[in-house]
Write a protein that holds these residues in place. Structure first.
Motif, PDB file in Angstrom:
ATOM      1  N   ARG A  83     -49.735  73.842   1.868  1.00  0.00           N
ATOM      2  CA  ARG A  83     -48.870  73.346   2.671  1.00  0.00           C
ATOM      3  C   ARG A  83     -49.066  73.296   4.120  1.00  0.00           C
ATOM      4  O   ARG A  83     -48.509  72.453   4.807  1.00  0.00           O
ATOM      5  CB  ARG A  83     -47.389  74.198   2.569  1.00  0.00           C
ATOM      6  CG  ARG A  83     -46.780  73.657   1.199  1.00  0.00           C
ATOM      7  CD  ARG A  83     -45.307  74.407   1.339  1.00  0.00           C
ATOM      8  NE  ARG A  83     -45.388  75.880   1.066  1.00  0.00           N
ATOM      9  CZ  ARG A  83     -45.363  76.302  -0.100  1.00  0.00           C
ATOM     10  NH1 ARG A  83     -45.207  75.385  -1.311  1.00  0.00           N
ATOM     11  NH2 ARG A  83     -45.067  77.581  -0.343  1.00  0.00           N
ATOM     12  N   ARG A  84     -50.182  73.932   4.574  1.00  0.00           N
ATOM     13  CA  ARG A  84     -50.481  73.943   5.933  1.00  0.00           C
ATOM     14  C   ARG A  84     -51.933  72.950   6.269  1.00  0.00           C
ATOM     15  O   ARG A  84     -52.366  72.876   7.498  1.00  0.00           O
ATOM     16  CB  ARG A  84     -50.902  75.410   6.549  1.00  0.00           C
ATOM     17  CG  ARG A  84     -49.759  76.259   6.311  1.00  0.00           C
ATOM     18  CD  ARG A  84     -49.933  77.575   6.714  1.00  0.00           C
ATOM     19  NE  ARG A  84     -50.004  77.915   8.112  1.00  0.00           N
ATOM     20  CZ  ARG A  84     -50.022  79.056   8.857  1.00  0.00           C
ATOM     21  NH1 ARG A  84     -50.033  80.139   8.175  1.00  0.00           N
ATOM     22  NH2 ARG A  84     -50.223  79.071  10.048  1.00  0.00           N
ATOM     23  N   LEU A  85     -52.249  72.279   5.029  1.00  0.00           N
ATOM     24  CA  LEU A  85     -53.243  71.371   5.238  1.00  0.00           C
ATOM     25  C   LEU A  85     -52.829  69.779   4.823  1.00  0.00           C
ATOM     26  O   LEU A  85     -51.829  69.984   3.965  1.00  0.00           O
ATOM     27  CB  LEU A  85     -54.315  71.822   4.198  1.00  0.00           C
ATOM     28  CG  LEU A  85     -55.016  73.168   4.335  1.00  0.00           C
ATOM     29  CD1 LEU A  85     -56.194  73.359   3.011  1.00  0.00           C
ATOM     30  CD2 LEU A  85     -55.524  73.622   5.571  1.00  0.00           C
ATOM     31  N   LEU A 158     -46.663  64.982   6.123  1.00  0.00           N
ATOM     32  CA  LEU A 158     -45.308  65.300   5.665  1.00  0.00           C
ATOM     33  C   LEU A 158     -44.985  66.935   6.205  1.00  0.00           C
ATOM     34  O   LEU A 158     -43.919  67.005   6.582  1.00  0.00           O
ATOM     35  CB  LEU A 158     -44.851  65.229   4.502  1.00  0.00           C
ATOM     36  CG  LEU A 158     -44.821  63.878   3.913  1.00  0.00           C
ATOM     37  CD1 LEU A 158     -44.857  63.748   2.270  1.00  0.00           C
ATOM     38  CD2 LEU A 158     -43.299  63.122   4.372  1.00  0.00           C
ATOM     39  N   ASN A 159     -45.709  67.984   5.923  1.00  0.00           N
ATOM     40  CA  ASN A 159     -45.743  69.035   5.904  1.00  0.00           C
ATOM     41  C   ASN A 159     -46.187  69.447   7.312  1.00  0.00           C
ATOM     42  O   ASN A 159     -46.402  71.008   7.592  1.00  0.00           O
ATOM     43  CB  ASN A 159     -45.993  70.088   4.885  1.00  0.00           C
ATOM     44  CG  ASN A 159     -44.996  70.041   3.632  1.00  0.00           C
ATOM     45  OD1 ASN A 159     -43.904  70.304   3.820  1.00  0.00           O
ATOM     46  ND2 ASN A 159     -45.658  69.412   2.525  1.00  0.00           N
ATOM     47  N   ARG A 160     -46.338  68.749   8.227  1.00  0.00           N
ATOM     48  CA  ARG A 160     -47.021  69.025   9.737  1.00  0.00           C
ATOM     49  C   ARG A 160     -48.156  69.872   9.703  1.00  0.00           C
ATOM     50  O   ARG A 160     -48.219  71.267  10.028  1.00  0.00           O
ATOM     51  CB  ARG A 160     -46.003  69.635  10.538  1.00  0.00           C
ATOM     52  CG  ARG A 160     -44.582  68.768  10.597  1.00  0.00           C
ATOM     53  CD  ARG A 160     -43.579  69.261  11.683  1.00  0.00           C
ATOM     54  NE  ARG A 160     -42.623  68.300  11.961  1.00  0.00           N
ATOM     55  CZ  ARG A 160     -41.335  68.320  11.087  1.00  0.00           C
ATOM     56  NH1 ARG A 160     -41.343  68.864  10.149  1.00  0.00           N
ATOM     57  NH2 ARG A 160     -40.615  67.249  11.685  1.00  0.00           N
ATOM     58  N   PRO A 161     -49.311  69.462   8.791  1.00  0.00           N
ATOM     59  CA  PRO A 161     -50.562  70.207   8.949  1.00  0.00           C
ATOM     60  C   PRO A 161     -51.176  70.685  10.055  1.00  0.00           C
ATOM     61  O   PRO A 161     -51.058  70.052  11.009  1.00  0.00           O
ATOM     62  CB  PRO A 161     -51.247  69.467   8.074  1.00  0.00           C
ATOM     63  CG  PRO A 161     -50.875  68.154   8.325  1.00  0.00           C
ATOM     64  CD  PRO A 161     -49.551  68.065   8.425  1.00  0.00           C
ATOM     65  N   GLU A 162     -51.679  71.817   9.919  1.00  0.00           N
ATOM     66  CA  GLU A 162     -52.704  72.420  11.103  1.00  0.00           C
ATOM     67  C   GLU A 162     -53.961  71.673  10.993  1.00  0.00           C
ATOM     68  O   GLU A 162     -54.664  71.636  11.979  1.00  0.00           O
ATOM     69  CB  GLU A 162     -52.756  73.743  10.932  1.00  0.00           C
ATOM     70  CG  GLU A 162     -51.340  74.527  11.192  1.00  0.00           C
ATOM     71  CD  GLU A 162     -51.453  75.841  11.181  1.00  0.00           C
ATOM     72  OE1 GLU A 162     -52.379  76.567  12.067  1.00  0.00           O
ATOM     73  OE2 GLU A 162     -50.711  76.631  10.491  1.00  0.00           O
ATOM     74  N   ILE A 163     -54.259  71.267   9.886  1.00  0.00           N
ATOM     75  CA  ILE A 163     -55.521  70.474   9.788  1.00  0.00           C
ATOM     76  C   ILE A 163     -55.616  69.454   8.734  1.00  0.00           C
ATOM     77  O   ILE A 163     -55.078  69.656   7.565  1.00  0.00           O
ATOM     78  CB  ILE A 163     -57.058  71.401   9.640  1.00  0.00           C
ATOM     79  CG1 ILE A 163     -58.339  70.641   9.405  1.00  0.00           C
ATOM     80  CG2 ILE A 163     -56.646  72.356   8.265  1.00  0.00           C
ATOM     81  CD1 ILE A 163     -59.566  71.661   9.207  1.00  0.00           C
ATOM     82  N   ILE A 164     -56.283  68.243   8.957  1.00  0.00           N
ATOM     83  CA  ILE A 164     -56.484  67.235   7.791  1.00  0.00           C
ATOM     84  C   ILE A 164     -57.956  67.297   7.470  1.00  0.00           C
ATOM     85  O   ILE A 164     -58.687  67.097   8.233  1.00  0.00           O
ATOM     86  CB  ILE A 164     -55.800  65.717   8.479  1.00  0.00           C
ATOM     87  CG1 ILE A 164     -54.558  65.851   8.620  1.00  0.00           C
ATOM     88  CG2 ILE A 164     -56.454  64.933   7.514  1.00  0.00           C
ATOM     89  CD1 ILE A 164     -54.105  64.454   9.115  1.00  0.00           C
ATOM     90  N   ILE A 165     -58.080  67.526   6.182  1.00  0.00           N
ATOM     91  CA  ILE A 165     -59.404  67.476   5.404  1.00  0.00           C
ATOM     92  C   ILE A 165     -59.387  66.009   5.052  1.00  0.00           C
ATOM     93  O   ILE A 165     -58.873  65.848   4.095  1.00  0.00           O
ATOM     94  CB  ILE A 165     -59.504  68.442   4.554  1.00  0.00           C
ATOM     95  CG1 ILE A 165     -59.400  69.950   5.243  1.00  0.00           C
ATOM     96  CG2 ILE A 165     -60.890  68.485   3.823  1.00  0.00           C
ATOM     97  CD1 ILE A 165     -59.321  71.040   4.400  1.00  0.00           C
TER      98      ILE A 165
END
Length: 229
Positions: A83-85, A158-165
């Motif tokens: 959810r954080r990614l 959507l879940n306001r990620p801290e990092i996009i991989i």
């Protein structure tokens, strides 16, 4: 490591099917940083990304991603990490029988969003961020390849990620569309303070849009610290 560190790997070993792929991996990525990951096919890029999003447990070393200890991940905690990614693949993996909005809603409902108004507002926000405000009612086959990848990026946001991989996110796109997707991800890094790790084979992109580069080579991860090709 400081409070802006999203990825912190120290001496991580990565194995696939009992074979060592990468040894003694050290990597730090901070909020808002854009980093290229490069290397030949089979060099370990995808294995590294799988380790970061919890699909491949490390075979040794210490690692944290978005506050989660990689060695301690289990079936209960992996959904919290994810959810954080935001993860963006080369293949769009959109649900063909649903509209753009339906694809986004599927993710929101799967990650425990409940309130209809909040879901509607968030879907509108991410579609605006990727330049697709008028496309909520379209199905994937009605969109170009570049537009489909923008939907994938919207889904990842959507879940306001801290990092996009991003694993080869422009691999199926023509050069002009590839540049558009790259610039979109770089803008998101700048404006939303979201880190982006962008795996690519496309050296043209690296030459035209320089940033920090890390390379998988000979079973190691080498950090070029912002030196362009």
């Amino acid at each position: 490591m400081n409070d802006r560190t999203i990825v912190h790997l120290q001496g991580i070993n990565i194995e696939q099917a009992g074979q060592r792929v990468l040894s003694e991996v050290n990597l730090n990525i901070t909020k808002g940083e854009f980093v290229y990951l490069i290397g030949k096919t089979g060099s370990g890029k995808s294995s590294l990304l799988k380790t970061l999003y919890g699909a491949l447990p490390p075979a040794g070393g210490q690692g944290q991603v978005a506050g989660f200890e990689l060695q301690a991940l289990n079936r209960r905690t992996i959904p919290g990490l994810r959810r954080r990614l935001g993860v963006v693949f080369q293949d769009f993996n959109l649900l063909s029988d649903r509209t753009v909005e339906g694809n986004l809603r599927f993710v929101l409902e799967a990650t425990d969003w409940k309130k209809e108004q909040e879901m509607q507002e968030r879907m509108a926000e991410v579609l605006s961020e990727v330049g697709l405000s008028g496309s909520a009612g379209k199905r994937p086959h009605q969109l170009s390849g570049g537009e489909q990848q923008r939907v994938v990026i919207a889904r990842a946001l959507l879940n306001r990620p801290e990092i996009i991989i991003a694993d080869e996110p422009t691999g199926n796109l023509d050069p002009e569309t590839s540049d558009d997707i790259l610039l979109l991800l770089r803008r998101l890094a700048d404006e939303q303070d979201t880190a982006v790790l962008f795996a690519t084979h496309d050296y043209r992109i690296l030459e035209h849009f320089p940033a920090r580069i890390v390379r998988c080579i000979n079973g190691r991860l080498i950090d070029d610290e912002g030196v362009s090709l």
